[in-house]
Design an enzyme around this catalytic site. Sequence first.
Site, PDB file in Angstrom:
ATOM      1  N   ALA A 164     -11.927   2.990   0.256  1.00  0.00           N
ATOM      2  CA  ALA A 164     -12.348   3.653   1.385  1.00  0.00           C
ATOM      3  C   ALA A 164     -13.893   3.044   1.556  1.00  0.00           C
ATOM      4  CB  ALA A 164     -12.671   5.083   0.675  1.00  0.00           C
ATOM      5  N   ASP A 196       0.841  -1.032   0.171  1.00  0.00           N
ATOM      6  CA  ASP A 196      -0.100  -0.203   0.055  1.00  0.00           C
ATOM      7  C   ASP A 196       0.979   1.237   0.029  1.00  0.00           C
ATOM      8  OD1 ASP A 196      -2.243   1.594   0.001  1.00  0.00           O
ATOM      9  OD2 ASP A 196      -2.780   1.183   2.219  1.00  0.00           O
ATOM     10  N   CYS A 247     -14.434 -24.756  16.965  1.00  0.00           N
ATOM     11  CA  CYS A 247     -13.889 -24.669  15.609  1.00  0.00           C
ATOM     12  C   CYS A 247     -12.930 -26.062  15.699  1.00  0.00           C
ATOM     13  CB  CYS A 247     -12.992 -23.315  15.574  1.00  0.00           C
ATOM     14  SG  CYS A 247     -11.748 -23.388  14.283  1.00  0.00           S
ATOM     15  N   CYS A 291      -7.656 -24.594  18.392  1.00  0.00           N
ATOM     16  CA  CYS A 291      -8.902 -24.886  19.236  1.00  0.00           C
ATOM     17  C   CYS A 291      -8.897 -26.345  19.518  1.00  0.00           C
ATOM     18  CB  CYS A 291     -10.123 -24.674  18.417  1.00  0.00           C
ATOM     19  SG  CYS A 291     -10.271 -22.623  17.880  1.00  0.00           S
TER      20      CYS A 291
END
Length: 495
Positions: A196, A93, A279, A284
């Site tokens: 955005a 970015d 999960c 988990c």
Amino acid sequence: MRECFEVRALDGASRVGELSVPRAGLTIETPALMPVINPNIDTVAPARLAEHFGAEILITNAYIVHGDEDLRERALAEGLHELLDFPGAIMTDSGAFQLAEYGEIDVDTEEILAFQREIGSDVGTPVDLPTPPDAPRERAEADLEETLDRLSLAEGMDTGDMLVTAPIQGSTYPDLRERAARAAYDTDLDVFPVGAVVPLLEDYRFADIVDVVAAAKRGLGEDAPVHLFGAGHPMVFALAAAAGCDLFDSAAYALYAREDRYMTVRGTEHLDELHSLPCPCAICSEHDPDSLRDLGAHAREQALAEHNLHVSYAELRRIRQAIRRGNLFELVEARARGHPALLAGYRALLEHGEWLEATDPVVKDTFAYCSSESADRPEVARYHERLGRIDVEDGVDSLLVSAVDVDLDQDERWDCRPPFGPVPPALSRVYPLTATLPERGDRRARERAAEGVTRLAETHPDIAVKLAHEGWDDAALAPLPDGLRTVDLAESDGV
């Protein structure tokens, strides 16, 4: 025709594709997740993302690297891949997020794109001008013009074999998003982020996100890979994929973990409120909520981040499989039942039925009617449109369309199969009429069936069409034209 992206399977607007990243020497299957890596914070090491999760691409912020003297010098000397220790593709970015958050940054498009190329980014990003949702139209238009100027500048730069994105702005104005997308697609740039939208995601305004994405997609060609910036929660992946998004980036897996938040495909739970871990992932399977809570802060954060990644990658694998089988809509309907905002988003998607139908395959896996929204899927609209092409046998003056198994005194009998409506015998085992339908139908399916009967009657005005049903109410029968005969077998006992 863009050479970096190829569509392999379609389901509505969703697709499985292949994104070629020449600088990395990789082809990435989409929809794909790009975990966000902050080079200053190592929640889950990039090398572990590749080895343990199969991550082929990630995203980091070139502006942060550029602004930190030590990171900048290392990236220039070693290269970004060596700095992060990641063997896959890296997208960077430009600082536009910081621009949106803080109002200014100290680099421009030319400087930051040149820097991204120099440090070895595989997919670079110019400095677009993000416009928040619901901004005044005058601001959205002015920001869009500035963004398009910057895309033109980026297009003219020598970026070598680095792919370059063309962010699509326009706030919450669909016409501006479509215009921005058309202008971006007319450039030689490669990947098309819808920008955005983080405030919309944070406020669960999923219907608005669908409208924004649909507008952008209308301005893009089918060979344009679409990145939904900031869409990092697995609960929204199926809906976003159904709207035609190919790339997602997630900082949420780490940010939520820092706050002891546990992701599921239905939403987010706080660790303190969990009595069991629903999960099957490695984290988990090795822990229960108490043992997770007993870990030190850093170990707990890392464990939760890894769980969040497991859930995210599993959902994307599920989505790709659903697209290939042609039953993504069923998955979206299941996810939509997990949150009212997702249901609103799914309904918004179905409002774009003509656009969805344009790329929806004519034959897919068995249509499963899972909710009243199923009645508005593109398969139903396509069948209604094609009812006008179906011929009735010569010499037939009267036609019974019956929703129940009964014979009345008519020249010919067709089934009435909600939500599709009239089904001639020759097509009864043809997709999508082989649909799996609930034993107890709903009003919306009956309304759509009545619309199909209307379509048939309108295209065959010389034939007396009659509808036989069992207990349909007036609202379901409202689409029928005046004069079309009906018989309620629940009242007449078949007479």
